[in-house]
Write a protein that holds these residues in place. Structure first.
Motif, PDB file in Angstrom:
ATOM      1  N   LEU A 185       0.831  -1.207   0.000  1.00 45.89           N
ATOM      2  CA  LEU A 185       0.000   0.000   0.000  1.00 45.89           C
ATOM      3  C   LEU A 185       0.868   1.261   0.000  1.00 45.89           C
ATOM      4  CD1 LEU A 185      -2.900  -0.965   2.448  1.00 45.89           C
ATOM      5  CD2 LEU A 185      -3.073  -0.500  -0.003  1.00 45.89           C
ATOM      6  N   VAL A 186       1.898   1.265   0.821  1.00 44.46           N
ATOM      7  CA  VAL A 186       2.814   2.413   0.859  1.00 44.46           C
ATOM      8  C   VAL A 186       3.525   2.551  -0.484  1.00 44.46           C
ATOM      9  CG1 VAL A 186       4.937   3.290   1.900  1.00 44.46           C
ATOM     10  CG2 VAL A 186       3.141   2.388   3.362  1.00 44.46           C
ATOM     11  N   GLY A 187       3.963   1.424  -1.037  1.00 45.79           N
ATOM     12  CA  GLY A 187       4.682   1.462  -2.308  1.00 45.79           C
ATOM     13  C   GLY A 187       3.819   1.956  -3.457  1.00 45.79           C
ATOM     14  N   LEU A 188       2.595   1.475  -3.516  1.00 45.47           N
ATOM     15  CA  LEU A 188       1.727   1.829  -4.646  1.00 45.47           C
ATOM     16  C   LEU A 188       1.139   3.228  -4.537  1.00 45.47           C
ATOM     17  CD1 LEU A 188      -0.144  -1.549  -5.236  1.00 45.47           C
ATOM     18  CD2 LEU A 188       1.618  -0.510  -6.652  1.00 45.47           C
ATOM     19  N   TYR A 189       0.753   3.639  -3.330  1.00 44.61           N
ATOM     20  CA  TYR A 189       0.020   4.891  -3.205  1.00 44.61           C
ATOM     21  C   TYR A 189       0.867   6.071  -2.734  1.00 44.61           C
ATOM     22  CZ  TYR A 189      -4.065   2.119  -4.101  1.00 44.61           C
ATOM     23  OH  TYR A 189      -4.982   1.285  -4.699  1.00 44.61           O
ATOM     24  N   GLU A 190       2.011   5.813  -2.126  1.00 49.16           N
ATOM     25  CA  GLU A 190       2.854   6.920  -1.681  1.00 49.16           C
ATOM     26  C   GLU A 190       4.119   7.059  -2.508  1.00 49.16           C
ATOM     27  OE1 GLU A 190       3.595   7.450   2.460  1.00 49.16           O
ATOM     28  OE2 GLU A 190       1.624   6.678   3.022  1.00 49.16           O
ATOM     29  N   VAL A 191       4.756   5.960  -2.848  1.00 51.41           N
ATOM     30  CA  VAL A 191       6.061   6.031  -3.509  1.00 51.41           C
ATOM     31  C   VAL A 191       5.941   6.065  -5.033  1.00 51.41           C
ATOM     32  CG1 VAL A 191       8.329   4.959  -3.666  1.00 51.41           C
ATOM     33  CG2 VAL A 191       7.074   4.809  -1.544  1.00 51.41           C
ATOM     34  N   MET A 192       4.982   5.377  -5.603  1.00 53.49           N
ATOM     35  CA  MET A 192       4.855   5.356  -7.060  1.00 53.49           C
ATOM     36  C   MET A 192       4.661   6.741  -7.685  1.00 53.49           C
ATOM     37  SD  MET A 192       5.459   2.448  -8.359  1.00 53.49           S
ATOM     38  CE  MET A 192       4.634   2.017  -9.859  1.00 53.49           C
ATOM     39  N   PRO A 193       3.901   7.660  -7.077  1.00 49.25           N
ATOM     40  CA  PRO A 193       3.832   9.004  -7.674  1.00 49.25           C
ATOM     41  C   PRO A 193       5.194   9.696  -7.739  1.00 49.25           C
ATOM     42  CG  PRO A 193       2.028   8.698  -6.135  1.00 49.25           C
ATOM     43  CD  PRO A 193       2.931   7.512  -5.989  1.00 49.25           C
ATOM     44  N   PHE A 194       6.047   9.478  -6.736  1.00 47.22           N
ATOM     45  CA  PHE A 194       7.391  10.061  -6.763  1.00 47.22           C
ATOM     46  C   PHE A 194       8.221   9.428  -7.871  1.00 47.22           C
ATOM     47  CE2 PHE A 194       6.712  10.167  -1.915  1.00 47.22           C
ATOM     48  CZ  PHE A 194       5.865  11.250  -2.023  1.00 47.22           C
ATOM     49  N   LEU A 195       8.048   8.129  -8.036  1.00 46.11           N
ATOM     50  CA  LEU A 195       8.764   7.422  -9.093  1.00 46.11           C
ATOM     51  C   LEU A 195       8.314   7.898 -10.471  1.00 46.11           C
ATOM     52  CD1 LEU A 195      10.747   5.104  -9.818  1.00 46.11           C
ATOM     53  CD2 LEU A 195       8.782   3.586  -9.816  1.00 46.11           C
ATOM     54  N   PHE A 196       7.017   8.088 -10.646  1.00 45.95           N
ATOM     55  CA  PHE A 196       6.507   8.589 -11.928  1.00 45.95           C
ATOM     56  C   PHE A 196       6.998   9.995 -12.210  1.00 45.95           C
ATOM     57  CE2 PHE A 196       2.694   5.559 -11.557  1.00 45.95           C
ATOM     58  CZ  PHE A 196       3.356   4.599 -12.301  1.00 45.95           C
ATOM     59  N   ARG A 197       7.065  10.829 -11.190  1.00 47.25           N
ATOM     60  CA  ARG A 197       7.558  12.197 -11.376  1.00 47.25           C
ATOM     61  C   ARG A 197       9.017  12.184 -11.830  1.00 47.25           C
ATOM     62  NH1 ARG A 197       6.278  16.680  -6.948  1.00 47.25           N
ATOM     63  NH2 ARG A 197       4.221  16.450  -7.878  1.00 47.25           N
ATOM     64  N   ALA A 198       9.827  11.330 -11.226  1.00 47.26           N
ATOM     65  CA  ALA A 198      11.226  11.222 -11.640  1.00 47.26           C
ATOM     66  C   ALA A 198      11.328  10.641 -13.052  1.00 47.26           C
ATOM     67  CB  ALA A 198      12.001  10.358 -10.651  1.00 47.26           C
ATOM     68  N   LYS A 199      10.470   9.670 -13.363  1.00 51.04           N
ATOM     69  CA  LYS A 199      10.492   9.071 -14.698  1.00 51.04           C
ATOM     70  C   LYS A 199      10.088  10.076 -15.768  1.00 51.04           C
ATOM     71  CE  LYS A 199       7.327   6.114 -16.327  1.00 51.04           C
ATOM     72  NZ  LYS A 199       6.528   4.887 -16.462  1.00 51.04           N
ATOM     73  N   TYR A 200       9.050  10.855 -15.512  1.00 54.79           N
ATOM     74  CA  TYR A 200       8.625  11.853 -16.495  1.00 54.79           C
ATOM     75  C   TYR A 200       9.679  12.940 -16.661  1.00 54.79           C
ATOM     76  CZ  TYR A 200       4.085   9.603 -16.213  1.00 54.79           C
ATOM     77  OH  TYR A 200       3.066   8.686 -16.243  1.00 54.79           O
ATOM     78  N   GLY A 201      10.339  13.321 -15.582  1.00 52.27           N
ATOM     79  CA  GLY A 201      11.433  14.281 -15.686  1.00 52.27           C
ATOM     80  C   GLY A 201      12.573  13.738 -16.522  1.00 52.27           C
ATOM     81  N   LEU A 202      12.852  12.454 -16.357  1.00 53.08           N
ATOM     82  CA  LEU A 202      13.895  11.792 -17.146  1.00 53.08           C
ATOM     83  C   LEU A 202      13.520  11.759 -18.623  1.00 53.08           C
ATOM     84  CD1 LEU A 202      16.570  10.192 -16.830  1.00 53.08           C
ATOM     85  CD2 LEU A 202      15.198   8.156 -16.516  1.00 53.08           C
ATOM     86  N   ILE A 203      12.285  11.425 -18.932  1.00 50.72           N
ATOM     87  CA  ILE A 203      11.832  11.366 -20.330  1.00 50.72           C
ATOM     88  C   ILE A 203      11.868  12.749 -20.970  1.00 50.72           C
ATOM     89  CG2 ILE A 203       9.808  10.932 -21.787  1.00 50.72           C
ATOM     90  CD1 ILE A 203       9.134   8.627 -19.840  1.00 50.72           C
ATOM     91  N   VAL A 204      11.377  13.766 -20.255  1.00 53.15           N
ATOM     92  CA  VAL A 204      11.391  15.129 -20.784  1.00 53.15           C
ATOM     93  C   VAL A 204      12.822  15.597 -21.015  1.00 53.15           C
ATOM     94  CG1 VAL A 204      10.855  17.535 -20.208  1.00 53.15           C
ATOM     95  CG2 VAL A 204       9.134  15.767 -19.881  1.00 53.15           C
TER      96      VAL A 204
END
Length: 166
Positions: free
Chosen positions: A130-149
């Motif tokens: 639950l912590v991984g999916l709902y708290e940490v995944m948004p941070f991971l997506f933000r870093a991933k989108y920054g990397l792609i951009v």
């Protein structure tokens, strides 16, 4: 929110939830946890600072280039360094997510030679997921989108630089 030693033999610093809290408290890795406007402001500030430093260094070293080539070159240098920052953020957050979501945890008791594998109990696994999916995944997506951009911008800057050379 440490798990008791009776329930979990994993050392305190290697428990996935504690690794998450340590990453979230870190001044560098907490960049992804900021609200969107503060996050974008910090990324832009880092980009501008790197651009200014690289511009002064480039003007000092290179004297016979066109000013537009120097500007595009420095924008590319700043974008590349921001890309490296996003890559480091992505790697750290993805490591924590993997350890939170996995049902087994590899840990070392006292050194590199005595690694152990611990299977999480259903309650701990549910909590970690639950912590991984709902708290940490948004941070991971933000870093991933920054990397792609950053990669897209770096590619576009390379094209513009090559067009300026011709």
């Amino acid at each position: 929110m440490s798990i008791s030693k009776k329930t979990c033999p994993v050392p305190f610093d290697q428990q996935p939830l504690n690794e998450y809290f340590a990453l979230k408290a870190s001044w560098f890795f907490s960049l992804c946890t900021l609200p969107l406007n503060k996050y974008l402001t910090k990324v832009f500030t880092v980009f501008v600072l790197i651009f200014l430093v690289s511009t002064f260094l480039t003007l000092y070293i290179i004297a016979n280039y066109n000013i537009w080539q120097i500007i595009i070159l420095n924008i590319s240098i700043a974008t590349f360094i921001v890309l490296l920052i996003f890559m480091r953020l992505y790697l750290a957050w993805s490591y924590v997510v993997k350890r939170l979501i996995n049902a087994t945890i590899f840990y070392e008791e006292s050194g590199w030679y005595d690694g152990q594998l611990w299977i999480k109990s259903p309650e701990i696994l549910t909590q970690d997921r639950l912590v991984g999916l709902y708290e940490v995944m948004p941070f991971l997506f933000r870093a991933k989108y920054g990397l792609i951009v950053s990669i897209i911008l770096l590619s576009l800057e390379k094209i513009v630089y090559l067009l300026l050379l011709s």
